[in-house]
Design a protein around this motif. Structure first.
Motif, short mmCIF file in Angstrom:
data_model
loop_
_atom_site.label_atom_id
_atom_site.label_comp_id
_atom_site.label_asym_id
_atom_site.label_seq_id
_atom_site.Cartn_x
_atom_site.Cartn_y
_atom_site.Cartn_z
N ALA A 1 11.08 5.28 5.31
CA ALA A 1 10.33 5.61 6.48
C ALA A 1 11.24 5.29 7.73
CB ALA A 1 9.27 4.49 6.73
N ASN A 2 12.02 4.39 7.70
CA ASN A 2 13.27 4.18 8.88
C ASN A 2 13.97 5.37 8.88
OD1 ASN A 2 16.07 2.94 9.78
ND2 ASN A 2 14.29 2.00 10.72
N TRP A 3 14.49 6.04 7.87
CA TRP A 3 15.55 6.89 7.90
C TRP A 3 14.82 8.20 8.41
CZ3 TRP A 3 15.62 11.89 5.55
CH2 TRP A 3 16.94 12.49 5.63
N LEU A 4 13.61 8.57 7.90
CA LEU A 4 12.86 9.82 8.45
C LEU A 4 12.53 9.75 9.72
CD1 LEU A 4 10.41 10.48 5.16
CD2 LEU A 4 11.99 11.93 6.07
N ARG B 1 2.57 7.94 13.53
CA ARG B 1 2.25 7.00 12.28
C ARG B 1 3.12 6.80 11.30
NH1 ARG B 1 -1.38 7.37 15.75
NH2 ARG B 1 -3.58 7.22 15.64
N ILE B 2 3.05 5.63 10.77
CA ILE B 2 3.95 5.17 9.63
C ILE B 2 2.94 4.26 8.74
CG2 ILE B 2 6.08 4.20 8.68
CD1 ILE B 2 7.51 4.74 10.79
N LEU B 3 2.65 4.74 7.71
CA LEU B 3 1.79 4.15 6.77
C LEU B 3 2.02 3.92 5.30
CD1 LEU B 3 -1.42 2.93 6.53
CD2 LEU B 3 -1.97 5.32 5.68
N SER B 4 1.87 2.76 4.79
CA SER B 4 2.33 2.63 3.36
C SER B 4 0.97 2.51 2.68
CB SER B 4 3.29 1.20 3.13
OG SER B 4 4.52 1.47 3.73
N VAL B 5 0.86 3.21 1.57
CA VAL B 5 -0.46 2.84 0.65
C VAL B 5 0.14 2.58 -0.82
CG1 VAL B 5 -1.53 4.43 2.26
CG2 VAL B 5 -0.38 5.44 0.25
N PRO B 6 -0.85 1.99 -1.43
CA PRO B 6 -0.51 1.85 -2.95
C PRO B 6 -0.53 2.98 -3.84
CG PRO B 6 -2.96 1.13 -2.38
CD PRO B 6 -2.08 1.57 -1.03
N ASP B 7 -0.30 2.70 -5.04
CA ASP B 7 -0.36 4.03 -6.24
C ASP B 7 -1.56 4.05 -6.60
OD1 ASP B 7 2.52 4.51 -6.43
OD2 ASP B 7 2.77 2.52 -7.02
N ASP B 8 -2.49 4.44 -5.53
CA ASP B 8 -4.09 4.62 -5.84
C ASP B 8 -4.28 6.17 -5.55
OD1 ASP B 8 -6.93 4.68 -5.24
OD2 ASP B 8 -6.90 2.69 -5.42
N ARG B 9 -4.81 6.80 -6.38
CA ARG B 9 -5.07 8.16 -6.26
C ARG B 9 -6.20 8.52 -5.10
NH1 ARG B 9 -5.67 12.46 -11.38
NH2 ARG B 9 -6.49 14.33 -10.00
N ALA C 1 2.06 17.59 11.17
CA ALA C 1 2.70 17.58 10.02
C ALA C 1 2.53 16.43 9.34
CB ALA C 1 4.16 18.36 9.74
N VAL C 2 2.70 16.17 7.93
CA VAL C 2 2.71 14.91 7.54
C VAL C 2 3.65 14.73 6.35
CG1 VAL C 2 1.31 13.23 6.12
CG2 VAL C 2 0.07 14.77 7.74
N ILE C 3 4.76 13.86 6.34
CA ILE C 3 5.69 13.79 5.19
C ILE C 3 4.99 12.69 4.28
CG2 ILE C 3 8.07 13.31 4.76
CD1 ILE C 3 8.53 14.44 7.25
N VAL C 4 5.06 12.82 3.05
CA VAL C 4 4.43 11.96 1.98
C VAL C 4 5.80 11.67 1.24
CG1 VAL C 4 2.90 11.48 0.23
CG2 VAL C 4 2.39 12.84 2.12
N THR C 5 6.19 10.56 0.90
CA THR C 5 7.19 10.25 -0.15
C THR C 5 6.76 9.11 -1.05
OG1 THR C 5 8.06 8.25 1.23
CG2 THR C 5 8.91 10.46 2.03
N ILE D 1 12.85 8.46 -4.32
CA ILE D 1 14.42 7.88 -4.41
C ILE D 1 15.25 8.31 -3.10
CG2 ILE D 1 16.53 8.35 -5.76
CD1 ILE D 1 14.68 8.68 -8.14
N PRO D 2 15.90 7.67 -2.58
CA PRO D 2 16.41 8.09 -1.04
C PRO D 2 17.17 9.12 -1.20
CG PRO D 2 16.53 5.57 -1.16
CD PRO D 2 15.92 6.15 -2.69
N GLU D 3 18.15 9.03 -1.95
CA GLU D 3 19.04 10.50 -2.38
C GLU D 3 18.35 11.71 -2.53
OE1 GLU D 3 22.62 12.00 -5.49
OE2 GLU D 3 21.46 10.36 -5.74
N GLU D 4 17.35 11.80 -3.37
CA GLU D 4 16.46 12.93 -3.60
C GLU D 4 15.66 13.19 -2.31
OE1 GLU D 4 13.97 12.44 -7.15
OE2 GLU D 4 16.06 11.60 -8.17
#
Length: 249
Positions: free
Chosen positions: A22-25, A38-46, A62-66, A153-156
Motif C-alpha cells: 500500500a505504501n509503495w503504490l 482510500r487505502i483499505l485492508s480486508v481479510p481473505d473473505d470472498r 480506478a481501484v488497485i487490488v493486491t 508478493i512485492p516483486e510481482e
C-alpha cells in the motif's frame, strides 16, 4: 484521477506482514499526480472482497487490488472480483500459455521438485477482463471495469504495476518545505495558505529529523507556486531540510 487501494490478506490484519504494498503504490501513484483517496485492508473473505470491490469501482476512477492470487485455499481474490461483476472465471489462451511457460521454467530449474499445479485454475481470470501477465511469478492479474487485480508478493506487484503504470496519471503536484517552528505556532498560517490559494497544506512533525515537514498540494501549478512562496515569506520555513533541538525547548 482518483484511485482506491485494496490490500487483501488475513496476515495484514493480524500484523504478521507489514503492508508495504500500500505504501509503495501510494507513493508511485502520488508521483504520477494521482489522488489516492482510500487505502483499505480486508481479510481473505470472498464476500467482503466482492462488496468492497463493487463499491469502490463505482466511487473511484480506478481501484488497485493486491494479494490473494494463487492456488492456496485462502487465495480467493480472483473469485471475489468475478463475483463483484457477476462474471465467470476462465483461462485465456494468453494466461494459459504464460502459466505453462512459467511452470516449464520452474521444472527445468528444479528437476527434482514435484510441481503439481492446476493450470486451468491458475490461469483463470474473470471473463471479459484484460489479462495482466506475471513475469516474475505464476498467477496472472487482470483489469476489469477499472479494477486492477495484482499479486501480493512485492516483486510481482511492482513488475505488474510497471506494465500498466502509464494508465495512471493526474494533475496533482506537491511542494515540500521544512520548518523548525512548533506546529501549534504555524496553524493560522497553514490555514490561511490553504484558503487563499486553494491548496491542501499538511504538517508532519519528524522528531528524528528534528523538523516539521510541510507538504503543499494542488492541481494548479501557479497557485502551488504562489502558496509556497507565501509560506516561505510568512513562516520560518526553508526549501531544504533544517534541524531543531527539540529537547532543548
Amino acid at each position: 484521477m482518483e484511485v482506491a487501494l485494496i490490500t487483501i490478506g488475513d496476515e495484514l490484519l493480524a500484523g504478521d506482514t507489514v503492508n508495504t504494498n500500500a505504501n509503495w503504490l501510494a507513493a508511485e501513484l502520488s508521483d504520477r499526480g494521482v489522488a489516492v483517496k482510500r487505502i483499505l485492508s480486508v481479510p481473505d473473505d470472498r464476500a467482503v472482497i466482492a462488496e468492497r470491490v463493487r463499491s469502490y469501482a463505482d466511487a473511484f476512477d480506478a481501484v488497485i487490488v493486491t494479494g490473494g492470487l494463487g492456488g492456496t485455499p485462502d487465495d480467493v481474490t480472483m473469485e471475489a472480483v468475478a463475483d463483484a461483476f457477476d462474471r465467470e472465471l476462465a483461462p485465456t489462451d494468453l494466461t494459459r500459455e504464460a502459466v505453462e511457460r512459467r511452470l516449464a521454467e520452474v521444472r527445468e530449474r528444479l528437476p527434482d521438485s514435484d510441481v503439481d499445479v492446476d493450470v486451468e485454475a491458475e490461469a483463470s481470470i474473470p471473463t471479459g477482463s484484460r489479462p495482466l501477465l506475471n513475469d516474475p511469478g505464476l498467477a496472472p492479474g487482470c483489469v476489469i471495469e477499472g479494477v486492477y487485480v495484482m499479486p501480493g508478493i512485492p516483486e510481482e506487484l511492482k513488475a505488474m504495476f510497471g506494465s500498466v503504470a502509464d494508465e495512471f496519471a493526474g494533475d496533482r503536484r506537491s511542494r515540500f518545505l521544512y520548518t523548525v517552528e512548533p506546529e501549534s505556532d504555524i496553524v493560522p498560517a497553514l490555514e490561511t495558505a490553504g484558503e487563499r490559494f486553494d491548496v491542501a497544506v499538511g504538517c508532519y512533525p519528524d522528531r528524528e529529523a528534528e523538523h516539521n515537514r510541510l507538504k503543499v498540494t494542488g492541481t494548479d501549478g501557479g497557485a502551488l507556486d504562489e502558496a509556497t512562496a507565501w509560506l516561505l515569506a510568512n513562516v520560518d520555513a526553508s526549501e531544504t531540510p533544517v534541524r531543531r533541538d527539540w529537547d532543548g525547548e
